[in-house]
Scaffold this motif. Structure first.
Motif, PDB file in Angstrom:
ATOM      1  N   PHE A  39      56.518  53.920  24.954  1.00 23.39           N
ATOM      2  CA  PHE A  39      56.952  55.042  25.773  1.00 23.39           C
ATOM      3  C   PHE A  39      56.151  56.273  25.398  1.00 23.39           C
ATOM      4  O   PHE A  39      55.927  56.548  24.217  1.00 23.39           O
ATOM      5  CB  PHE A  39      58.444  55.332  25.565  1.00 23.39           C
ATOM      6  N   VAL A  40      55.735  57.032  26.418  1.00 23.98           N
ATOM      7  CA  VAL A  40      55.007  58.283  26.213  1.00 23.98           C
ATOM      8  C   VAL A  40      55.640  59.356  27.085  1.00 23.98           C
ATOM      9  O   VAL A  40      55.852  59.135  28.283  1.00 23.98           O
ATOM     10  CB  VAL A  40      53.512  58.122  26.604  1.00 23.98           C
ATOM     11  N   ASP A  41      55.944  60.478  26.494  1.00 26.18           N
ATOM     12  CA  ASP A  41      56.388  61.648  27.252  1.00 26.18           C
ATOM     13  C   ASP A  41      55.257  62.664  27.156  1.00 26.18           C
ATOM     14  O   ASP A  41      54.917  63.113  26.055  1.00 26.18           O
ATOM     15  CB  ASP A  41      57.677  62.208  26.659  1.00 26.18           C
ATOM     16  N   THR A  42      54.664  63.013  28.290  1.00 29.52           N
ATOM     17  CA  THR A  42      53.486  63.887  28.242  1.00 29.52           C
ATOM     18  C   THR A  42      53.816  65.251  27.644  1.00 29.52           C
ATOM     19  O   THR A  42      53.018  65.791  26.876  1.00 29.52           O
ATOM     20  CB  THR A  42      52.847  64.055  29.638  1.00 29.52           C
ATOM     21  N   ASP A  43      54.983  65.802  27.962  1.00 22.30           N
ATOM     22  CA  ASP A  43      55.353  67.112  27.404  1.00 22.30           C
ATOM     23  C   ASP A  43      55.451  67.060  25.881  1.00 22.30           C
ATOM     24  O   ASP A  43      54.968  67.949  25.186  1.00 22.30           O
ATOM     25  CB  ASP A  43      56.674  67.613  27.991  1.00 22.30           C
ATOM     26  N   THR A  44      56.075  65.999  25.361  1.00 26.84           N
ATOM     27  CA  THR A  44      56.220  65.852  23.911  1.00 26.84           C
ATOM     28  C   THR A  44      54.853  65.702  23.244  1.00 26.84           C
ATOM     29  O   THR A  44      54.602  66.294  22.188  1.00 26.84           O
ATOM     30  CB  THR A  44      57.117  64.643  23.582  1.00 26.84           C
ATOM     31  N   CYS A  45      53.964  64.922  23.860  1.00 30.59           N
ATOM     32  CA  CYS A  45      52.608  64.766  23.310  1.00 30.59           C
ATOM     33  C   CYS A  45      51.897  66.114  23.234  1.00 30.59           C
ATOM     34  O   CYS A  45      51.246  66.423  22.233  1.00 30.59           O
ATOM     35  CB  CYS A  45      51.794  63.800  24.156  1.00 30.59           C
ATOM     36  N   ILE A  46      52.023  66.893  24.287  1.00 33.71           N
ATOM     37  CA  ILE A  46      51.372  68.201  24.329  1.00 33.71           C
ATOM     38  C   ILE A  46      51.953  69.117  23.259  1.00 33.71           C
ATOM     39  O   ILE A  46      51.216  69.808  22.545  1.00 33.71           O
ATOM     40  CB  ILE A  46      51.496  68.829  25.735  1.00 33.71           C
ATOM     41  N   GLU A  47      53.266  69.114  23.125  1.00 36.96           N
ATOM     42  CA  GLU A  47      53.907  69.964  22.113  1.00 36.96           C
ATOM     43  C   GLU A  47      53.452  69.589  20.705  1.00 36.96           C
ATOM     44  O   GLU A  47      53.178  70.471  19.884  1.00 36.96           O
ATOM     45  CB  GLU A  47      55.434  69.852  22.214  1.00 36.96           C
ATOM     46  N   SER A  62      46.654  66.120  31.923  1.00 38.48           N
ATOM     47  CA  SER A  62      45.695  65.178  32.516  1.00 38.48           C
ATOM     48  C   SER A  62      44.978  64.374  31.442  1.00 38.48           C
ATOM     49  O   SER A  62      44.756  63.164  31.604  1.00 38.48           O
ATOM     50  CB  SER A  62      44.673  65.930  33.378  1.00 38.48           C
ATOM     51  N   ASP A  63      44.609  65.019  30.346  1.00 37.72           N
ATOM     52  CA  ASP A  63      43.955  64.312  29.240  1.00 37.72           C
ATOM     53  C   ASP A  63      44.856  63.224  28.667  1.00 37.72           C
ATOM     54  O   ASP A  63      44.397  62.109  28.370  1.00 37.72           O
ATOM     55  CB  ASP A  63      43.561  65.291  28.127  1.00 37.72           C
ATOM     56  N   ILE A  64      46.124  63.532  28.501  1.00 38.63           N
ATOM     57  CA  ILE A  64      47.068  62.557  27.952  1.00 38.63           C
ATOM     58  C   ILE A  64      47.234  61.385  28.908  1.00 38.63           C
ATOM     59  O   ILE A  64      47.230  60.220  28.487  1.00 38.63           O
ATOM     60  CB  ILE A  64      48.422  63.233  27.639  1.00 38.63           C
ATOM     61  N   ILE A  65      47.358  61.665  30.173  1.00 44.60           N
ATOM     62  CA  ILE A  65      47.478  60.590  31.162  1.00 44.60           C
ATOM     63  C   ILE A  65      46.236  59.705  31.118  1.00 44.60           C
ATOM     64  O   ILE A  65      46.324  58.474  31.127  1.00 44.60           O
ATOM     65  CB  ILE A  65      47.714  61.165  32.575  1.00 44.60           C
ATOM     66  N   ARG A  66      45.071  60.330  31.022  1.00 44.86           N
ATOM     67  CA  ARG A  66      43.816  59.585  30.970  1.00 44.86           C
ATOM     68  C   ARG A  66      43.800  58.630  29.773  1.00 44.86           C
ATOM     69  O   ARG A  66      43.380  57.472  29.876  1.00 44.86           O
ATOM     70  CB  ARG A  66      42.628  60.544  30.901  1.00 44.86           C
ATOM     71  N   VAL A  87      52.938  50.319  29.440  1.00 43.43           N
ATOM     72  CA  VAL A  87      53.425  51.612  28.960  1.00 43.43           C
ATOM     73  C   VAL A  87      54.351  52.215  30.019  1.00 43.43           C
ATOM     74  O   VAL A  87      54.191  51.963  31.203  1.00 43.43           O
ATOM     75  CB  VAL A  87      52.257  52.587  28.647  1.00 43.43           C
ATOM     76  N   VAL A  88      55.318  52.976  29.551  1.00 45.52           N
ATOM     77  CA  VAL A  88      56.131  53.806  30.430  1.00 45.52           C
ATOM     78  C   VAL A  88      55.776  55.248  30.099  1.00 45.52           C
ATOM     79  O   VAL A  88      55.861  55.656  28.939  1.00 45.52           O
ATOM     80  CB  VAL A  88      57.644  53.573  30.214  1.00 45.52           C
ATOM     81  N   ILE A  89      55.351  55.992  31.106  1.00 44.50           N
ATOM     82  CA  ILE A  89      54.990  57.396  30.917  1.00 44.50           C
ATOM     83  C   ILE A  89      55.958  58.277  31.703  1.00 44.50           C
ATOM     84  O   ILE A  89      56.118  58.101  32.916  1.00 44.50           O
ATOM     85  CB  ILE A  89      53.552  57.687  31.404  1.00 44.50           C
ATOM     86  N   ALA A  90      56.600  59.201  30.989  1.00 43.71           N
ATOM     87  CA  ALA A  90      57.384  60.243  31.650  1.00 43.71           C
ATOM     88  C   ALA A  90      56.443  61.425  31.817  1.00 43.71           C
ATOM     89  O   ALA A  90      55.994  62.022  30.840  1.00 43.71           O
ATOM     90  CB  ALA A  90      58.604  60.619  30.816  1.00 43.71           C
ATOM     91  N   THR A  91      56.117  61.730  33.046  1.00 39.86           N
ATOM     92  CA  THR A  91      55.156  62.803  33.315  1.00 39.86           C
ATOM     93  C   THR A  91      55.861  64.147  33.400  1.00 39.86           C
ATOM     94  O   THR A  91      57.074  64.216  33.587  1.00 39.86           O
ATOM     95  CB  THR A  91      54.414  62.554  34.646  1.00 39.86           C
ATOM     96  N   GLY A  92      55.093  65.198  33.289  1.00 34.66           N
ATOM     97  CA  GLY A  92      55.625  66.532  33.516  1.00 34.66           C
ATOM     98  C   GLY A  92      55.921  66.710  34.998  1.00 34.66           C
ATOM     99  O   GLY A  92      55.352  66.012  35.850  1.00 34.66           O
ATOM    100  N   GLY A  93      56.800  67.631  35.306  1.00 37.14           N
ATOM    101  CA  GLY A  93      57.210  67.844  36.688  1.00 37.14           C
ATOM    102  C   GLY A  93      56.064  68.171  37.634  1.00 37.14           C
ATOM    103  O   GLY A  93      56.104  67.827  38.806  1.00 37.14           O
ATOM    104  N   LEU A 102      50.904  67.339  41.204  1.00 39.08           N
ATOM    105  CA  LEU A 102      50.137  68.359  41.921  1.00 39.08           C
ATOM    106  C   LEU A 102      48.634  68.119  41.853  1.00 39.08           C
ATOM    107  O   LEU A 102      47.889  68.658  42.670  1.00 39.08           O
ATOM    108  CB  LEU A 102      50.460  69.748  41.370  1.00 39.08           C
ATOM    109  N   ARG A 103      48.203  67.335  40.884  1.00 38.18           N
ATOM    110  CA  ARG A 103      46.772  67.034  40.753  1.00 38.18           C
ATOM    111  C   ARG A 103      46.475  65.638  41.269  1.00 38.18           C
ATOM    112  O   ARG A 103      46.949  64.645  40.706  1.00 38.18           O
ATOM    113  CB  ARG A 103      46.336  67.130  39.292  1.00 38.18           C
ATOM    114  N   SER A 104      45.672  65.566  42.300  1.00 35.95           N
ATOM    115  CA  SER A 104      45.320  64.251  42.844  1.00 35.95           C
ATOM    116  C   SER A 104      44.583  63.413  41.808  1.00 35.95           C
ATOM    117  O   SER A 104      44.690  62.184  41.817  1.00 35.95           O
ATOM    118  CB  SER A 104      44.503  64.395  44.125  1.00 35.95           C
ATOM    119  N   SER A 105      43.857  64.066  40.896  1.00 36.37           N
ATOM    120  CA  SER A 105      43.156  63.313  39.846  1.00 36.37           C
ATOM    121  C   SER A 105      44.152  62.589  38.934  1.00 36.37           C
ATOM    122  O   SER A 105      43.878  61.474  38.473  1.00 36.37           O
ATOM    123  CB  SER A 105      42.250  64.233  39.027  1.00 36.37           C
ATOM    124  N   ASN A 106      45.308  63.208  38.677  1.00 35.05           N
ATOM    125  CA  ASN A 106      46.339  62.520  37.890  1.00 35.05           C
ATOM    126  C   ASN A 106      46.841  61.284  38.633  1.00 35.05           C
ATOM    127  O   ASN A 106      47.025  60.215  38.044  1.00 35.05           O
ATOM    128  CB  ASN A 106      47.531  63.441  37.613  1.00 35.05           C
TER     129      ASN A 106
END
Length: 173
Positions: free
Chosen positions: A37-45, A69-73, A81-87, A91-95
């Motif tokens: 499991f990955v939470d993008t907000d937690t990774c960034i923090e 975006s870097d974390i998703i990449r 994997v299960v990824i909980a993305t930020g809200g 908004l980014r088509s690249s994501n």
């Protein structure tokens, strides 16, 4: 949705507005599916050693979105994997391109239920002020994107995280 991709890779990205239980549901799903499991907000923090709220205040939303975006990449390279993305991930088509091989689950909650869940929460930088109005605006703007990218839609306005995860699992199986 291409269920074969999910069955072979078990890649799930959970999308939705803040307060739709993405993190809680993601943790349950990862346990049930026995995948990381990955939470993008937690990774960034952790990486920045400060809260999302402080990152927005000190470095700005664009900086935060670039890190997201870097974390998703990085994590989209996992086979499972299960990824909980930020809200705002959607908004980014690249994501969304990076997540193209994922089963994208949209947790769709009513604005009223989100406001109830987040009452008293001061850690969400984009929801400071009139939360109902801000969420209404976000929802209206993001709705076409959620509809475009979601493989599974779960209305969890009146569901807890466990019931939401169970609904997702039933749709996957």
């Amino acid at each position: 949705m291409n269920y074969n991709v999910f069955q072979n890779n078990k890649k799930i990205a959970i999308v939705g507005l803040s307060g739709t239980l993405k993190t809680s549901v993601g943790k349950i799903l990862s346990t049930q599916l026995q995948v990381p499991f990955v939470d993008t907000d937690t990774c960034i923090e952790r990486y920045q050693q400060m809260s999302v709220k402080d990152i927005f205040a000190k470095k700005g939303e664009l900086f935060f979105r670039d890190l997201e975006s870097d974390i998703i990449r990085v994590f989209c390279q996992n086979d499972s994997v299960v990824i909980a993305t930020g809200g705002g991930c959607i908004l980014r088509s690249s994501n969304m391109q990076l997540l193209s091989k994922f089963c994208k689950v949209w947790l769709n909650s009513s604005v009223d239920s989100i406001v109830d869940r987040l009452r008293g929460d001061t850690n969400r930088p984009l929801l400071q002020g009139n939360m109902t109005q801000l969420l209404d605006e976000m929802y209206s703007y993001r709705l076409p994107l959620y509809k475009r990218y979601a493989d599974i839609i779960i209305d969890n306005s009146y569901m807890n995280a466990q019931d939401t995860a169970q609904s997702i699992l039933e749709k996957l199986i």
